[in-house]
Design a protein around this motif. Structure first.
Motif, PDB file in Angstrom:
ATOM      1  N   ASP A   1     -63.803 -38.263 -81.310  1.00  0.00           N
ATOM      2  CA  ASP A   1     -65.160 -37.500 -81.217  1.00  0.00           C
ATOM      3  C   ASP A   1     -66.373 -37.684 -81.621  1.00  0.00           C
ATOM      4  O   ASP A   1     -65.701 -39.452 -82.515  1.00  0.00           O
ATOM      5  CB  ASP A   1     -64.631 -35.898 -82.017  1.00  0.00           C
ATOM      6  CG  ASP A   1     -65.024 -35.168 -81.329  1.00  0.00           C
ATOM      7  OD1 ASP A   1     -66.499 -35.473 -80.295  1.00  0.00           O
ATOM      8  OD2 ASP A   1     -65.256 -33.789 -81.547  1.00  0.00           O
ATOM      9  N   PHE A   2     -67.223 -37.099 -81.877  1.00  0.00           N
ATOM     10  CA  PHE A   2     -68.069 -37.904 -82.235  1.00  0.00           C
ATOM     11  C   PHE A   2     -68.759 -38.766 -83.256  1.00  0.00           C
ATOM     12  O   PHE A   2     -68.952 -39.683 -83.955  1.00  0.00           O
ATOM     13  CB  PHE A   2     -69.337 -36.846 -81.963  1.00  0.00           C
ATOM     14  CG  PHE A   2     -70.435 -37.438 -82.588  1.00  0.00           C
ATOM     15  CD1 PHE A   2     -72.049 -38.739 -81.563  1.00  0.00           C
ATOM     16  CD2 PHE A   2     -71.308 -37.546 -84.148  1.00  0.00           C
ATOM     17  CE1 PHE A   2     -73.157 -38.827 -81.739  1.00  0.00           C
ATOM     18  CE2 PHE A   2     -72.270 -38.259 -83.841  1.00  0.00           C
ATOM     19  CZ  PHE A   2     -73.560 -38.833 -83.011  1.00  0.00           C
ATOM     20  N   PHE A   3     -67.917 -37.979 -84.410  1.00  0.00           N
ATOM     21  CA  PHE A   3     -68.116 -38.032 -85.911  1.00  0.00           C
ATOM     22  C   PHE A   3     -66.558 -38.726 -86.412  1.00  0.00           C
ATOM     23  O   PHE A   3     -66.177 -39.143 -87.290  1.00  0.00           O
ATOM     24  CB  PHE A   3     -68.153 -37.080 -86.793  1.00  0.00           C
ATOM     25  CG  PHE A   3     -68.611 -36.310 -87.219  1.00  0.00           C
ATOM     26  CD1 PHE A   3     -70.544 -37.512 -87.803  1.00  0.00           C
ATOM     27  CD2 PHE A   3     -69.455 -35.222 -86.266  1.00  0.00           C
ATOM     28  CE1 PHE A   3     -71.784 -36.634 -87.069  1.00  0.00           C
ATOM     29  CE2 PHE A   3     -70.838 -34.669 -86.347  1.00  0.00           C
ATOM     30  CZ  PHE A   3     -71.997 -35.516 -86.716  1.00  0.00           C
ATOM     31  N   GLY A   4     -65.636 -38.539 -85.004  1.00  0.00           N
ATOM     32  CA  GLY A   4     -64.170 -39.556 -85.274  1.00  0.00           C
ATOM     33  C   GLY A   4     -63.161 -38.680 -85.787  1.00  0.00           C
ATOM     34  O   GLY A   4     -62.418 -38.718 -86.425  1.00  0.00           O
ATOM     35  N   LYS A   5     -63.164 -37.051 -86.403  1.00  0.00           N
ATOM     36  CA  LYS A   5     -62.968 -36.257 -87.199  1.00  0.00           C
ATOM     37  C   LYS A   5     -63.567 -34.790 -86.351  1.00  0.00           C
ATOM     38  O   LYS A   5     -64.734 -34.787 -86.070  1.00  0.00           O
ATOM     39  CB  LYS A   5     -62.657 -36.936 -88.561  1.00  0.00           C
ATOM     40  CG  LYS A   5     -64.157 -35.990 -88.952  1.00  0.00           C
ATOM     41  CD  LYS A   5     -64.562 -36.646 -90.436  1.00  0.00           C
ATOM     42  CE  LYS A   5     -64.061 -38.354 -91.196  1.00  0.00           C
ATOM     43  NZ  LYS A   5     -64.364 -37.477 -92.927  1.00  0.00           N
TER      44      LYS A   5
ATOM     45  N   THR B   1     -74.142 -39.793 -89.005  1.00  0.00           N
ATOM     46  CA  THR B   1     -74.603 -40.211 -87.793  1.00  0.00           C
ATOM     47  C   THR B   1     -72.911 -40.556 -87.039  1.00  0.00           C
ATOM     48  O   THR B   1     -71.631 -40.056 -87.365  1.00  0.00           O
ATOM     49  CB  THR B   1     -74.704 -41.876 -88.209  1.00  0.00           C
ATOM     50  OG1 THR B   1     -73.923 -42.474 -89.575  1.00  0.00           O
ATOM     51  CG2 THR B   1     -76.334 -41.806 -88.899  1.00  0.00           C
ATOM     52  N   PRO B   2     -73.290 -41.467 -86.104  1.00  0.00           N
ATOM     53  CA  PRO B   2     -72.024 -41.685 -85.281  1.00  0.00           C
ATOM     54  C   PRO B   2     -70.304 -41.863 -86.092  1.00  0.00           C
ATOM     55  O   PRO B   2     -70.612 -43.068 -87.482  1.00  0.00           O
ATOM     56  CB  PRO B   2     -72.344 -42.168 -84.454  1.00  0.00           C
ATOM     57  CG  PRO B   2     -73.831 -41.920 -84.160  1.00  0.00           C
ATOM     58  CD  PRO B   2     -74.431 -41.549 -85.129  1.00  0.00           C
ATOM     59  N   ARG B   3     -69.445 -41.241 -86.254  1.00  0.00           N
ATOM     60  CA  ARG B   3     -68.193 -41.614 -87.021  1.00  0.00           C
ATOM     61  C   ARG B   3     -68.490 -41.681 -88.429  1.00  0.00           C
ATOM     62  O   ARG B   3     -68.050 -42.295 -89.397  1.00  0.00           O
ATOM     63  CB  ARG B   3     -68.210 -44.013 -86.066  1.00  0.00           C
ATOM     64  CG  ARG B   3     -66.996 -42.967 -85.242  1.00  0.00           C
ATOM     65  CD  ARG B   3     -66.648 -44.465 -84.081  1.00  0.00           C
ATOM     66  NE  ARG B   3     -64.874 -44.147 -84.953  1.00  0.00           N
ATOM     67  CZ  ARG B   3     -64.246 -43.088 -84.315  1.00  0.00           C
ATOM     68  NH1 ARG B   3     -64.464 -42.425 -83.513  1.00  0.00           N
ATOM     69  NH2 ARG B   3     -62.792 -42.616 -84.813  1.00  0.00           N
ATOM     70  N   ASN B   4     -69.980 -41.043 -88.612  1.00  0.00           N
ATOM     71  CA  ASN B   4     -69.578 -40.700 -90.471  1.00  0.00           C
ATOM     72  C   ASN B   4     -69.729 -39.503 -90.244  1.00  0.00           C
ATOM     73  O   ASN B   4     -71.241 -38.851 -90.738  1.00  0.00           O
ATOM     74  CB  ASN B   4     -71.473 -41.673 -90.374  1.00  0.00           C
ATOM     75  CG  ASN B   4     -71.308 -41.672 -91.968  1.00  0.00           C
ATOM     76  OD1 ASN B   4     -70.733 -41.445 -93.253  1.00  0.00           O
ATOM     77  ND2 ASN B   4     -72.575 -41.543 -92.423  1.00  0.00           N
TER      78      ASN B   4
END
Lengths: 453, 453
Positions: A183-187, B447-450
């Motif tokens: 997903d966008f945030f990786g979680k 932000t992306p993946r953050n």
């Protein structure tokens, strides 16, 4: 060009005026005709008198409700009449004609109907009053804290915390398959249910901070006091205990009400007449008297006594450990104290993990503010400052301390007393305006199966 | 008990003081020892001198960086030294000891490292300055509008609109299967990318309104100026045209900067020294001179000339219709005008459907404010007031007018000129503080993946 609010301030010194406003009513008499205008800057309308010899007379007679007109005319004092002055038009220009089936013709509408046209209902006097008071109250809250050098912090709306038990959270995603790792945030990401934990970290940096932003609950409850999206004010003060916390809550509520009295008295009077009888009197009590304070243990005794004396509660099993319901809260502040009431020192089992444990080992340094008509308006506490104790409480309450290591860990880096609270902004506005339903103090309310506009 | 900010205001009139603060540094000398303290209420530290005969000396010598101490002592003026005064301790109490591996020991840290400890970085002077200025600027914006009788509207965060082309929107759901009909709201729900459309409806009710709230973009762009979550101010004024809009934008930006100068000069000076050389000078130009105004068509001519004269743009194809890039925007305001610059009357093809078409039938009454170092800070326009025209523009731009019938339909109920703008709050803070990365002006940036904290 003046707006109508300005005109009401200076009309005695003016002879002529030009203004642009919306038509609330247009009535043709035999000799003279009347336009009632409002431009949204004040609750007060302006009456415009026009005659066949008025320039633009034909246009003016055609102006439907909600049309926009420009009027140039003379200000004429009308002592003894309902309005203190009126405008004798010299020229009227119909700037934009409304269609015939404007939904807000001059008649009574049900709140339910008005909620279906949230994009138009703010034009009615009721919602003019409510939303101007809401705006004033918001500013009062900012002003209160800024004058005390609190730092306004915009804590995040999208969060990796899922509410640590404070309620159901909405998921924020760009995917349709719940594969959050991609997903966008990786979680997995959620909408915040509270900015408190982030705010606490900032209080350790600035001493005194406050948040003022939207929070969310995905709770499927269709009551008059719950919405899926609402605004909260969450101040946090380092080096402050529960007693200091109570003082700030009381000062804030009183300051905000005073500010509304000073800046939106017309609107309050309107609410007093149309939304809640005795509203002004109720608020004056808040302005002029100290809030009551009862320990939870006392409250339980009072409620037990009430049951013995024949008072009927839906939940009549009053024992230490009971999570007070709205009926109990309202009984305490409406029947017993007849004023806003702090209830303090709740059993730790019914309160959040981060609240400071008292010496008795069974209660925590928490305080809720209960107000007549609403129940809980504010929830606050002094925070647990002992690292070991907060970890233990996490585990006891089924929260994995690993997920909050950054938060709990603040206790390791020099942490001496911190206290704060959450004030539900909409409940405050309901309390100040007398509005009975939270849907009527939110511009475009969001509730289960209701997402319009 | 006074905080350090108050102490700096009144120290000349005081002899003794008791304060609670965090240890920034603790240094033992042969004869005397020094604690440097700060409590987050001001950028300025306090130096405390203590000796073996000071009560609590042993505890004091052990106080690590970030510990909390209480100090009682005498105020001693120290003319000629770096600080104007210091405290000669009579008693020091170590209220809470920090652990040894506190991550913010006294040394330089990279911005990247500090972003990983967003819950602690606000304790550094850089972030103390940035976030206090952010707080001040937010209040200045509220004050500006409230003084002008604008109504603050909390437009909804969860929306059924999916951004009408303004960018990718996050989905808000309680399900994992994208079955939105069975979802919380009974339909697909998104996070707002702009409160403008809802705000416009409220401007028709109150004349002048503003929003100030979070907005969201699910754009996978990792730049120093984009975040997935950021705050916007979106005012809307009925009976106002593009010219009036420009005046309000300029007044607002100048008012906010002036307010920060008057209330956070220490913080600005710190930013000037540490974040952007010439910051104060740059802001003084904004305070003291009118913004430039160039029509888009002029800008194209200027840029063409620049290319002919040998200036290298990454996008060198400068033709009417070009969507200006940051490089073009910065060239206009930094190289050509050397001040904030409005660019007006853009081609309709590169702007939103709701902007009012000019007589020329090819441009719209839009204006962007470009500022040195940032590029676009504000985007605004007068809105299309003709119902038929806005429907046509929807269709031309691939938007189903049915989905926005409530919004477009406002034109049917009396609608005479409406204009407004969107100000990106974080970009304004970057501009005022000189911070180079949007991640450094947001408390917990997303932000992306953050997604931390």
């Amino acid at each position: 060009m003046k707006d109508i609010r300005e005109l009401y301030l200076v009309y005695k010194d003016l002879k002529e005026i030009t203004l642009i406003a919306r038509v609330r009513n247009n009535r043709q008499g035999k000799v003279v005709s009347f336009l009632v205008l409002n431009d949204g800057t004040t609750l007060n309308d302006i009456q415009v008198v026009y005659k066949p010899e008025t320039k633009g007379f034909d246009q003016a007679t055609k102006a439907r409700v909600s049309s926009i007109v420009e009027v140039r005319g003379l200000i004429v004092l009308t002592p003894g009449k309902q309005q203190e002055f009126e405008i004798q038009a010299q020229e009227i220009t119909l700037l934009d004609q409304a269609i015939e089936d404007y939904p807000l013709q001059k008649k009574e509408h049900s709140p339910e109907f008005l909620r279906e046209i949230s994009h138009l209902r703010a034009r009615t006097k009721t919602f003019q009053a409510i939303f101007r008071i809401r705006s004033m109250a918001a500013f009062a809250i900012h002003k209160f804290f800024q004058e005390k050098n609190y730092v306004y912090v915009n804590t995040p709306i999208i969060t990796e915390n899922d509410a640590e038990g404070a309620g159901e959270a909405f998921v924020v995603t760009t995917r349709e398959d719940a594969n959050y790792e991609e997903d966008f945030f990786g979680k997995k990401a959620s909408l915040t249910v509270s900015g408190q934990l982030n705010g606490e970290a900032y209080a350790q940096a600035f001493k005194n901070i406050y948040t003022f932003g939207p929070t969310f609950r995905a709770e499927n409850s269709n009551t008059s006091k719950h919405a899926a999206e609402f605004w909260m004010i969450e101040p946090e003060m380092a080096f402050c205990d529960l007693k200091g916390n109570l003082e700030i809550i009381e000062d804030l509520v009183r300051y905000t009400i005073n500010y509304v009295f000073e800046n939106a008295k017309d609107e309050l009077d309107f609410c007093n007449e149309n939304l809640e009888e005795g509203l002004i009197e109720k608020l004056n009590i808040v302005r002029n008297s100290k809030f009551a304070v009862n320990k939870y243990e006392e409250v339980i005794k009072i409620l037990k006594k009430a049951v013995e004396d024949g008072h009927i509660f839906e939940e009549p099993n009053i024992e230490f450990g009971l999570d007070l319901g709205t009926e109990h809260e309202r009984y305490i502040c409406e029947v017993v104290n007849k004023c806003p009431t702090f209830v303090t020192d709740y059993p730790k089992e019914i309160k959040a993990f981060y609240m400071k444990q008292n010496q008795d080992n069974k209660t925590v340094a928490a305080a809720d503010l209960l107000v007549p008509g609403i129940g809980e308006l504010v929830g606050g506490s002094q925070r647990e400052d002992d690292f070991e104790k907060i970890i233990t409480r996490c585990k006891e309450m089924g929260i994995d301390p690993e997920e909050l290591d950054w938060y709990n860990g603040l206790r390791n880096y020099g942490y001496y007393k911190s206290a704060g609270f959450g004030l539900g902004f909409e409940r405050l506005i309901m309390y100040i305006t007398g509005a009975q339903n939270i849907r009527d103090v939110i511009s475009f309310p969001r509730t289960p199966r209701n997402l319009l506009f």
